[in-house]
Scaffold this motif. Sequence first.
Motif, PDB file in Angstrom:
ATOM      1  N   GLY A 194       0.729  -1.267  -0.103  1.00  0.00           N
ATOM      2  CA  GLY A 194      -0.098   0.009   0.035  1.00  0.00           C
ATOM      3  C   GLY A 194       0.688   1.274   0.133  1.00  0.00           C
ATOM      4  O   GLY A 194       0.127   2.392  -0.169  1.00  0.00           O
ATOM      5  N   THR A 195       2.128   1.060   0.082  1.00  0.00           N
ATOM      6  CA  THR A 195       3.056   2.439   0.203  1.00  0.00           C
ATOM      7  C   THR A 195       3.371   2.707  -1.394  1.00  0.00           C
ATOM      8  O   THR A 195       3.654   1.789  -2.103  1.00  0.00           O
ATOM      9  CB  THR A 195       4.024   2.182   1.218  1.00  0.00           C
ATOM     10  OG1 THR A 195       4.883   1.047   0.743  1.00  0.00           O
ATOM     11  CG2 THR A 195       3.901   1.914   2.599  1.00  0.00           C
ATOM     12  N   PRO A 196       3.592   4.027  -1.635  1.00  0.00           N
ATOM     13  CA  PRO A 196       4.175   4.317  -2.660  1.00  0.00           C
ATOM     14  C   PRO A 196       5.921   4.105  -2.826  1.00  0.00           C
ATOM     15  O   PRO A 196       6.538   4.290  -1.843  1.00  0.00           O
ATOM     16  CB  PRO A 196       3.813   6.124  -2.784  1.00  0.00           C
ATOM     17  CG  PRO A 196       3.659   6.388  -1.306  1.00  0.00           C
ATOM     18  CD  PRO A 196       3.449   5.122  -0.606  1.00  0.00           C
ATOM     19  N   SER A 211       1.147   2.276  -5.347  1.00  0.00           N
ATOM     20  CA  SER A 211       0.526   1.523  -4.199  1.00  0.00           C
ATOM     21  C   SER A 211       1.069   0.267  -4.215  1.00  0.00           C
ATOM     22  O   SER A 211       0.330  -0.851  -4.807  1.00  0.00           O
ATOM     23  CB  SER A 211      -1.044   1.638  -4.099  1.00  0.00           C
ATOM     24  OG  SER A 211      -1.439   0.896  -2.805  1.00  0.00           O
TER      25      SER A 211
END
Lengths: 114, 114
Positions: free
Chosen positions: A16-18, A80
């Motif tokens: 979910g993190t960029p 994401s």
Amino acid sequence: DAGITQSPRHKVTETGTPVTLRCHQTENHRYMYWYRQDPGHGLRLIHYSYGVKDTDKGEVSDGYSVSRSKTEDFLLTLESATSSQTSVYFCATGSGAGGTGELFFGEGSRLTVL
Amino acid sequence: AQSVTQLDSQVPVFEEAPVELRCNYSSSVSVYLFWYVQYPNQGLQLLLKYLSGSTLVESINGFEAEFNKSQTSFHLRKPSVHISDTAEYFCAVSGLPGGSRLTFGEGTQLTVNP
């Protein structure tokens, strides 16, 4: 050898993190590419660029975007990150039509998405 | 569309033995063919290429490959391998000679044992 540097070389991140991977070249090559390498799949093209601000999709572009604001830099962004994007990412450059067809590769960026 | 099939995922051989790494391709247009080599924890580097002319091409370290249009093959051979040849080898095809999109095979891991 073409001067191609990738950063970061290793990264661990969470789902979910960029994530942004950077490719920098000093050879003034027109073409730049992002590939991913996975066991049993060889190298698969994600996106490529044929000039500043000119990019196109490769065969596995879903979930990835790219940008090229300068000849020497080509950024790959995972908006994401997902576990399926755990891979080794390679940047490559080429001089373009009329050249020898040789691509020059960076040393790779190993991304782990937990 | 173009594709590449490397027929062997792993090839173990003894030092000083001959080796052949097999590559078949499919393409609807004239092709340009490449072999790249990847040593552990490094990017790919060009080993040899066929663009036109003589169908037999050679590298500086003793490898050779022959373009066979009728069999759509581009097999890589070396008459006597060394420990230092241990690496992964990738066959690639392009419809244009320079700066174009290469399609890679899945790779063949060559392991040379003493």
